[in-house]
Design a protein around this motif. Structure first.
Motif, mmCIF file in Angstrom:
data_model
loop_
_atom_site.group_PDB
_atom_site.id
_atom_site.type_symbol
_atom_site.label_atom_id
_atom_site.label_comp_id
_atom_site.label_asym_id
_atom_site.label_seq_id
_atom_site.Cartn_x
_atom_site.Cartn_y
_atom_site.Cartn_z
ATOM 1 N N PHE A 11 8.150 5.283 -40.762
ATOM 2 C CA PHE A 11 7.082 4.413 -41.258
ATOM 3 C C PHE A 11 5.749 4.951 -40.786
ATOM 4 C CE2 PHE A 11 10.713 1.478 -40.997
ATOM 5 C CZ PHE A 11 10.726 1.021 -42.299
ATOM 6 N N VAL A 13 2.356 3.788 -39.515
ATOM 7 C CA VAL A 13 1.646 2.611 -39.015
ATOM 8 C C VAL A 13 0.306 3.052 -38.457
ATOM 9 C CG1 VAL A 13 1.708 0.641 -37.459
ATOM 10 C CG2 VAL A 13 3.834 1.520 -38.432
ATOM 11 N N VAL A 18 6.070 6.336 -37.256
ATOM 12 C CA VAL A 18 7.051 5.652 -36.406
ATOM 13 C C VAL A 18 8.429 6.013 -36.934
ATOM 14 C CG1 VAL A 18 7.941 3.429 -35.658
ATOM 15 C CG2 VAL A 18 5.485 3.743 -35.941
ATOM 16 N N ALA A 20 11.711 5.104 -37.309
ATOM 17 C CA ALA A 20 12.613 3.958 -37.165
ATOM 18 C C ALA A 20 14.055 4.442 -37.086
ATOM 19 C CB ALA A 20 12.436 3.000 -38.327
ATOM 20 N N PRO A 39 18.016 -2.472 -28.092
ATOM 21 C CA PRO A 39 16.761 -3.175 -27.844
ATOM 22 C C PRO A 39 15.956 -3.376 -29.124
ATOM 23 C CG PRO A 39 16.653 -0.923 -27.009
ATOM 24 C CD PRO A 39 18.063 -1.140 -27.451
ATOM 25 N N SER A 40 15.025 -4.274 -29.037
ATOM 26 C CA SER A 40 14.163 -4.559 -30.172
ATOM 27 C C SER A 40 13.400 -3.299 -30.562
ATOM 28 C CB SER A 40 13.199 -5.680 -29.779
ATOM 29 O OG SER A 40 12.627 -6.224 -30.916
ATOM 30 N N GLY A 41 13.327 -3.012 -31.817
ATOM 31 C CA GLY A 41 12.587 -1.856 -32.292
ATOM 32 C C GLY A 41 13.402 -0.586 -32.303
ATOM 33 N N SER A 42 14.705 -0.692 -32.026
ATOM 34 C CA SER A 42 15.518 0.521 -31.960
ATOM 35 C C SER A 42 16.002 0.963 -33.340
ATOM 36 C CB SER A 42 16.703 0.290 -31.022
ATOM 37 O OG SER A 42 17.462 -0.822 -31.462
ATOM 38 N N GLY A 43 15.726 0.153 -34.381
ATOM 39 C CA GLY A 43 16.068 0.591 -35.736
ATOM 40 C C GLY A 43 17.277 -0.096 -36.336
ATOM 41 N N LYS A 44 17.742 -1.161 -35.693
ATOM 42 C CA LYS A 44 18.957 -1.842 -36.175
ATOM 43 C C LYS A 44 18.743 -2.421 -37.579
ATOM 44 C CE LYS A 44 18.864 -4.816 -32.774
ATOM 45 N NZ LYS A 44 17.607 -4.437 -32.093
ATOM 46 N N SER A 45 17.638 -3.164 -37.738
ATOM 47 C CA SER A 45 17.379 -3.785 -39.047
ATOM 48 C C SER A 45 17.159 -2.720 -40.111
ATOM 49 C CB SER A 45 16.152 -4.692 -38.953
ATOM 50 O OG SER A 45 16.406 -5.767 -38.095
ATOM 51 N N THR A 46 16.434 -1.690 -39.751
ATOM 52 C CA THR A 46 16.172 -0.614 -40.716
ATOM 53 C C THR A 46 17.489 -0.009 -41.201
ATOM 54 O OG1 THR A 46 14.101 -0.157 -39.568
ATOM 55 C CG2 THR A 46 14.909 1.527 -41.084
ATOM 56 N N GLN B 397 9.799 -5.810 -46.619
ATOM 57 C CA GLN B 397 8.549 -6.358 -46.090
ATOM 58 C C GLN B 397 8.398 -7.828 -46.452
ATOM 59 O OE1 GLN B 397 4.919 -4.416 -46.272
ATOM 60 N NE2 GLN B 397 5.747 -2.359 -46.049
ATOM 61 N N ARG B 402 6.684 -10.359 -40.604
ATOM 62 C CA ARG B 402 5.414 -9.710 -40.280
ATOM 63 C C ARG B 402 4.298 -10.214 -41.164
ATOM 64 N NH1 ARG B 402 7.774 -4.762 -37.909
ATOM 65 N NH2 ARG B 402 9.188 -4.730 -39.667
HETATM 66 N N1 LIG Z 1 8.006 -2.042 -42.815
HETATM 67 C C1 LIG Z 1 7.692 -1.441 -41.657
HETATM 68 N N2 LIG Z 1 6.456 -0.900 -41.512
HETATM 69 C C2 LIG Z 1 6.120 -0.285 -40.373
HETATM 70 N N3 LIG Z 1 6.922 -0.146 -39.327
HETATM 71 C C3 LIG Z 1 8.159 -0.661 -39.403
HETATM 72 C C4 LIG Z 1 8.604 -1.339 -40.573
HETATM 73 N N4 LIG Z 1 9.880 -1.739 -40.379
HETATM 74 C C5 LIG Z 1 10.204 -1.347 -39.133
HETATM 75 N N5 LIG Z 1 9.174 -0.707 -38.561
HETATM 76 C C6 LIG Z 1 9.194 -0.106 -37.243
HETATM 77 O O1 LIG Z 1 10.373 0.628 -37.133
HETATM 78 C C7 LIG Z 1 10.950 0.463 -35.876
HETATM 79 C C8 LIG Z 1 12.348 -0.091 -36.023
HETATM 80 O O2 LIG Z 1 12.271 -1.397 -36.512
HETATM 81 P P1 LIG Z 1 13.513 -2.341 -36.760
HETATM 82 O O3 LIG Z 1 14.511 -1.576 -37.559
HETATM 83 O O4 LIG Z 1 13.044 -3.630 -37.333
HETATM 84 O O5 LIG Z 1 14.079 -2.542 -35.282
HETATM 85 P P2 LIG Z 1 15.089 -3.660 -34.723
HETATM 86 O O6 LIG Z 1 15.651 -4.379 -35.880
HETATM 87 O O7 LIG Z 1 16.081 -2.863 -34.000
HETATM 88 O O8 LIG Z 1 14.282 -4.519 -33.867
HETATM 89 C C9 LIG Z 1 10.039 -0.452 -35.088
HETATM 90 O O9 LIG Z 1 9.193 0.324 -34.288
HETATM 91 C C10 LIG Z 1 9.255 -1.152 -36.151
HETATM 92 O O10 LIG Z 1 7.971 -1.458 -35.659
#
Ligand SMILES: Nc1ncnc2c1ncn2[C@@H]1O[C@H](COP(=O)(O)OP(=O)(O)O)[C@@H](O)[C@H]1O
Ligand SMILES: [Mg+2]
Lengths: 224, 402
Positions: A11, A13, A18, A20, A39-46, B397, B402
């Motif tokens: 991503f 930013v 970043v 992900a 941990p939070s931000g490790s890319g799980k959701s992505t 998004q 966010r």
């Molecule tokens: N749409 C997005 N735009 C910018 N940065 C993103 C976006 N989605 C995720 N990120 C960044 O990618 C990284 C991984 O995010 P995410 O997959 O949501 O982590 P988790 O679910 O593990 O908390 C984070 O640093 C987050 O800030």
């Protein structure tokens, strides 16, 4: 069956990159029960969004049920998503103006299924998730646990092969969380693939295969 | 997605935000109602004028003394200078034309009509027996002026129904004598009530033979010559004949004005149509305003319903389905607004009819089609951008907090 090869997602930013996800290789067999922790931000959701075809990787290839889905168009992706994938979210994401049963019906409506066919399916889903009494209620009249059960019923309505749950208990108290989890686990018991992202080690431990993520990479894969 | 489901989905959205829906319906309704009412007024005026001209008789040509360059003015309001008067001899010369079926010379004056003690001032028309057919007059009783040489006259008259009742009350008027100026006339006919014609109320006139009127008013000059062409196609030929015949008689001077009903009517028709169209377009602008309102509301909806749109995509909705959902919503609003507008417009029209029964207020069919169609079109046009934006939303998004 899910096969990710060299999947990366970056991503931008504020002009900064970043990462992900950095080259993730992952294979999930049909019927597996997988938890993803980290941990939070490790890319799980992505990672989950890419598996669920909601997001596209910047690099790598993705094979779903022996079919390369990396290059599909948006509409084709929507169709695959509709038929094969069910999402469950932390914040339920129910449509507030629709009743429980109308929310559950949404995927079938989008798929253009005959109302005559939808009816018995809905009745079955309501019964299966213990929502018969609540069918005509709107989300604001439902408890958190009931909302998540509606969301799960909705995710299951098209009979998907994969259920992806992003912190499904994150917004529920412990007891309700356990309850919702056991409802989700029925997917696995019925032979479907279940992927759960969670912060809760206790919940994560229940999966038959446990993934650990850190900084956009899979750092642990434990099937013991 | 099935049509019924699409409609139901949009319906749920509209029901979910009542005030927003009502606001747009109001804006759309006002626009459509405005177009319908405005065109009903314009068309009513046009039909009214047409019917007034129609009452003049068919294939009518009017000749008046004096040259006027204005081609399409109303007879009677035309003021041209009269270098030479139009005479009965001029009128009789018109017999030479093959395009003319009949003609009636006309003299008009005001006369004091008396019988016994009662007296009344009325317009007095001097003419010939042909007047009846040319003006499509109808008699309630008796006969019209007898045919014959217009240079000689019998002491007879035909009176309007109101004149009859005012002079004779409930007594029969037919066969009685009336005095106009210093002459006596026997009443041989009573006109049927016919309303306005050529600027006179036929209920309130007295018609005497031309020669009698010449003597009464001490004039040789005709006020008008009314001519009926043999057919609609012959009107142009008749007009040319009239101009030529009179010009030769007037030593080559073109000192008359020839008005055809066709030309006058066509002019009025054009003017009123243009007027109707203009005001209708102005009214249609309110529809554009409604369209802009729809666009704004839809744009707000896209922002407000970001998560819902993201969710629908996660559930397998295609971009086309999202767009369609927005268009359906807009179409429902436009349809509802148009229906409400048509009802309100019809209401306004019927009120106008109550107030002015003489004028046939009726929105033309094109307005009844165009107004709702414009509402629909603006709704779709102004939803294009919001729908596109919604369809392009990135579901990840849109779903994230966010
Ligand atoms: N749409 C997005 N735009 C910018 N940065 C993103 C976006 N989605 C995720 N990120 C960044 O990618 C990284 C991984 O995010 P995410 O997959 O949501 O982590 P988790 O679910 O593990 O908390 C984070 O640093 C987050 O800030
Ligand atoms: Mg996350």
């Amino acid at each position: 069956m899910i096969r990710l090869t060299g999947i990366a997602r970056t991503f931008l930013v504020g002009g900064e990159e970043v990462h992900a996800l950095r080259t993730v290789d992952l294979e999930i067999a049909h019927g597996e029960y997988l938890s993803i922790m980290g941990p939070s931000g490790s890319g799980k959701s992505t990672l989950l969004n890419i598996i669920g075809l909601l997001d596209r990787p910047d690099a790598g290839s993705y094979e779903l049920d022996r079919k390369n889905v990396t290059a599909l168009s948006d509409d084709e992706l929507a169709r695959v998503r509709r038929e094969k994938i069910g999402f469950v979210f932390q914040f339920f994401h129910l449509v507030p103006r629709l009743t429980a049963v109308q929310n559950i019906e949404l995927p079938m409506i989008l798929a253009g299924i005959d109302p005559a066919e939808r009816k018995p399916r809905l009745a079955r889903l309501l019964a299966e998730y213990g929502l018969e009494e609540r069918a005509g209620h709107r989300p604001d009249q439902l408890s958190g646990g009931q909302c998540q059960r509606v969301a799960i019923a909705r995710a299951m309505s098209m009979g998907p092969t994969v259920i992806l749950a992003d912190e499904p208990t994150g917004n529920l108290d412990r007891h309700t969380g356990q309850e919702v989890l056991s409802v989700l686990e029925r997917v696995h018991q019925n032979g479907g693939t279940l992927v759960i992202v969670t912060h809760d080690p206790e919940i994560g431990a229940r999966a038959t295969r446990r993934l650990r993520m850190l900084d956009g990479a899979v750092v642990g894969d434990d099937s013991g | 997605m099935r049509l019924a489901d699409l409609l139901n989905f949009a319906w749920q959205v509209l029901r979910g935000s009542v005030s927003r829906t009502l606001l747009i319906l109001l804006a759309m309704g006002i626009g459509v109602a405005a177009v319908v009412m405005v065109t009903a007024l314009g068309e009513g005026a046009r039909l009214y004028v047409a019917s007034q001209f129609g009452a003049l008789g068919t294939n009518l040509i009017i000749v008046l003394p004096g040259r006027s360059e204005t081609s399409g003015a109303m007879p009677g309001v035309l003021i041209g200078k009269t270098p030479r008067s139009l005479t009965l001899e001029d009128a009789l010369a018109l017999k030479r034309s093959h395009a003319i079926r009949r003609f009636a010379p006309l003299i008009i004056g005001a006369g004091d009509v008396r019988t016994g003690a009662r007296s009344r001032e009325t317009p007095v028309l001097g003419s010939t027996s042909e007047l009846m057919d040319i003006r499509s007059m109808e008699l309630a009783q008796g006969v019209f002026l007898p045919p014959g040489d217009p240079r000689h006259s019998q002491p007879v008259c035909v009176i309007g129904s109101k004149v009859a009742s005012e002079l004779f009350g409930s007594r029969p008027a037919l066969g009685e004598w009336v005095r106009i100026g210093d002459r006596r006339f026997r009443v041989i006919g009573i006109l049927a009530p016919q309303g306005q014609s050529l600027g006179f109320n036929t209920n309130e006139i007295v018609i005497v033979p031309l020669a009698a009127a010449q003597a009464l008013f001490n004039t040789e000059s005709l006020f008008r010559i009314l001519i009926e062409a043999k057919s609609r196609e012959q009107i142009v030929a008749a007009q040319a004949d009239v101009e030529e015949i009179v010009r030769l008689r007037h030593e080559g001077e073109r000192d008359i004005t020839v008005i055809t009903q066709d030309a006058v009517l066509a002019t009025f028709d054009r003017i009123l149509r243009a007027l109707t169209l203009t005001v209708a377009s102005i009214a249609a602008i309110s529809l554009a305003v409604a369209g802009i309102l729809i666009m704004n509301v839809m744009l707000i909806a896209v922002t407000q319903r970001r998560r819902e749109i993201g969710l629908l995509k996660a559930l397998g909705a295609t971009g086309a389905q999202i767009r369609l959902a927005f268009f359906t919503e807009a179409m429902l609003l436009a349809l509802g607004g148009a229906a409400a507008g048509l009802v309100v417009g019809e209401l306004g029209r019927s009120i106008a009819v109550q107030l002015f029964p003489a004028i046939p207020f009726q929105a033309p069919w094109w307005a009844l089609v165009a107004a709702p169609a414009t509402a629909m079109l603006t709704a779709v046009l102004f939803t294009l951008a919001p729908a596109r934006r919604a369809a392009r939303l990135d579901p990840v998004q849109a779903l994230s907090r966010r």
